[in-house]
Design an enzyme around this catalytic site. Structure first.
Site, PDB file in Angstrom:
ATOM      1  CD  GLU A  40       6.061  10.779  53.454  1.00  0.00           C
ATOM      2  OE1 GLU A  40       5.924   9.388  53.412  1.00  0.00           O
ATOM      3  OE2 GLU A  40       5.394  11.586  53.977  1.00  0.00           O
ATOM      4  CD  GLN A  97       0.920   8.435  29.870  1.00  0.00           C
ATOM      5  OE1 GLN A  97       0.212   7.598  30.335  1.00  0.00           O
ATOM      6  NE2 GLN A  97       1.885   8.907  30.545  1.00  0.00           N
ATOM      7  CG  HIS A 130       1.616  16.672  23.348  1.00  0.00           C
ATOM      8  ND1 HIS A 130       2.689  16.746  22.570  1.00  0.00           N
ATOM      9  CD2 HIS A 130       0.865  15.472  22.970  1.00  0.00           C
ATOM     10  CE1 HIS A 130       2.551  15.795  21.720  1.00  0.00           C
ATOM     11  NE2 HIS A 130       1.588  14.862  21.831  1.00  0.00           N
ATOM     12  CG  ASP A 169       3.871  14.913  15.034  1.00  0.00           C
ATOM     13  OD1 ASP A 169       2.918  15.890  15.011  1.00  0.00           O
ATOM     14  OD2 ASP A 169       4.398  14.658  16.043  1.00  0.00           O
ATOM     15  CE  LYS A 193       5.940  11.208  15.546  1.00  0.00           C
ATOM     16  NZ  LYS A 193       6.170  11.886  16.839  1.00  0.00           N
ATOM     17  CG  ASP A 219       7.954  18.551  17.909  1.00  0.00           C
ATOM     18  OD1 ASP A 219       6.710  18.756  18.208  1.00  0.00           O
ATOM     19  OD2 ASP A 219       8.287  17.444  17.647  1.00  0.00           O
ATOM     20  CG  ASP A 223      11.048  11.825  25.623  1.00  0.00           C
ATOM     21  OD1 ASP A 223      12.233  11.844  26.029  1.00  0.00           O
ATOM     22  OD2 ASP A 223      10.078  11.255  25.966  1.00  0.00           O
ATOM     23  CB  THR A 224      14.001   9.550  22.353  1.00  0.00           C
ATOM     24  OG1 THR A 224      13.109   9.684  21.282  1.00  0.00           O
ATOM     25  CG2 THR A 224      13.143   8.937  23.442  1.00  0.00           C
TER      26      THR A 224
HETATM   27  C1  R5P Z   1       4.914  14.107  19.385  1.00  0.00           C
HETATM   28  O1  R5P Z   1       3.737  14.433  19.147  1.00  0.00           O
HETATM   29  C2  R5P Z   1       5.699  15.366  19.798  1.00  0.00           C
HETATM   30  O2  R5P Z   1       5.214  16.584  19.235  1.00  0.00           O
HETATM   31  C3  R5P Z   1       7.121  15.098  19.520  1.00  0.00           C
HETATM   32  O3  R5P Z   1       7.474  15.086  18.382  1.00  0.00           O
HETATM   33  C4  R5P Z   1       7.592  13.817  20.279  1.00  0.00           C
HETATM   34  O4  R5P Z   1       7.132  13.872  21.592  1.00  0.00           O
HETATM   35  C5  R5P Z   1       9.248  13.954  20.387  1.00  0.00           C
HETATM   36  O5  R5P Z   1       9.375  12.749  20.724  1.00  0.00           O
HETATM   37  P1  R5P Z   1      11.020  11.977  20.501  1.00  0.00           P
HETATM   38  O6  R5P Z   1      11.956  12.966  20.563  1.00  0.00           O
HETATM   39  O7  R5P Z   1      11.062  10.969  21.597  1.00  0.00           O
HETATM   40  O8  R5P Z   1      10.766  11.541  19.314  1.00  0.00           O
END
Ligand code: R5P
Length: 315
Positions: A40, A97, A130, A169, A193, A219, A223-224
């Site tokens: 905490e 989200q 985002h 995208d 995408k 972008d 993330d991943t």
């Molecule tokens: C998507 O709308 C975002 O702009 C990024 O392209 C996305 O979140 C990247 O995620 P990851 O690296 O996991 O594919």
């Protein structure tokens, strides 16, 4: 504003907060942040903040304790009678989200916006949300900065010609168009995408001609790394020459950095320091946007225009 200005930092990105403070020729204010043995959180301002124009710097990437820490810092400042509290959130997490895209899910972007106001924040300064529409989720003033104000300079220094800017995208088209214009009317390419499931990206189509072109993929976050790497590989297969990335928030979960480093399709990637870089890579260069934040803070304090900082960068 007449009151004194103070900057404090949470624990998510203290280097970034230090850069902001030193650009303003001041030290960070003292705050104690500790965890009880069960995890905490506990915070305490170690100096008087009564009547102060206070800026709390904290990026809210995972774990969620970063967000919780920010909320506690805001609450403690309000109870200690700071005159105005600004949450400076270089990377605003939980933003993806942002709608009910399937039944019975949460809209976390709105929830976090509500939590910040409820805790007592008077305003927010953030960068490359985002989606820009998230600004409407806040009922308090929000200043939205653009990393392109800084990163375009680095991209121009590469001296690449025959340029195209790629949106990974459809959601990224406006941002890519803004970059294309700042880079001297480069061509615009859109990558179609799909996401068959969470954290998995599939490239369906490339809209536009990249044959023989040098391509910059822009972008808001990686993330991943799946979107960025697959996008770069699809563009390469379609005939692109050099591929460079420019991404604001280096979320980089799992083995994202290794995947990017290992991909032959990618020459270079610029990221900013809104999130500390987890691991060095010869392909990844960090561009600091702390100076832009410090300028925004000074202008907020002096009631000057913020938009004049990034007129050309608006996407
Ligand atoms: C998507 O709308 C975002 O702009 C990024 O392209 C996305 O979140 C990247 O995620 P990851 O690296 O996991 O594919």
């Amino acid at each position: 504003m007449n009151s004194e200005i103070k900057i404090v930092s949470g624990r998510s990105n203290p280097d970034f907060a230090n850069k902001i403070a030193s650009a303003m020729h001041q030290d960070l204010s003292e705050v104690a942040i500790r965890n009880f043995s069960d995890g905490e959180l506990w915070v305490k301002y170690e100096e008087n903040v009564r009547g102060v124009d206070l800026y709390i710097v904290q990026s809210t990437f995972a774990p969620s304790d970063n967000l919780m820490e920010l909320l506690l810092l805001i609450d403690a400042a309000r109870r200690a009678s700071a005159s105005r509290i600004t949450a400076v959130i270089p990377y605003f997490g939980y933003a993806r989200q942002d709608r009910k895209d399937q039944p019975r899910v949460a809209i976390t972007a709105k929830l976090v916006a509500n939590l910040l106001s409820q805790a007592g924040a008077d305003r927010v300064v953030t960068m490359d949300l985002h989606t820009p529409q998230l600004q409407g989720f806040f009922d308090i003033p929000l200043d939205h900065l653009y990393a392109s104000t800084v990163t375009v300079r680095n991209l121009l220094q590469l001296g690449m010609n025959n340029l195209a800017v790629a949106a990974p995208d459809v959601g990224g088209v406006k941002t890519a168009r803004a970059y294309a214009s700042m880079l001297g009317n480069a061509d615009l390419v859109v990558v179609d995408k799909r996401r068959p499931k969470h954290n998995v990206a599939e490239i369906m189509n490339i809209i536009g001609d990249v044959d023989g072109k040098n391509v910059i993929i822009v972008d808001d976050l990686i993330d991943t790394g799946s979107t960025f790497v697959k996008c770069a590989e699809a563009l390469k297969e379609a005939g692109a020459e050099t591929i460079v990335g420019s991404c604001t928030h280096a979320v980089f979960s799992g083995d994202a950095i290794d995947m990017i480093t290992a991909s032959n399709a990618i020459s270079k990637l610029y990221v900013t320091d809104t999130i500390p870089l987890r691991k060095q890579s010869e392909k990844i260069e960090v561009v600091s946007v702390a100076g832009l934040f410090s300028e925004a803070i000074v202008r907020t304090h002096e009631n000057q225009s913020i938009s004049s900082l990034f007129e050309k960068a608006q996407s």
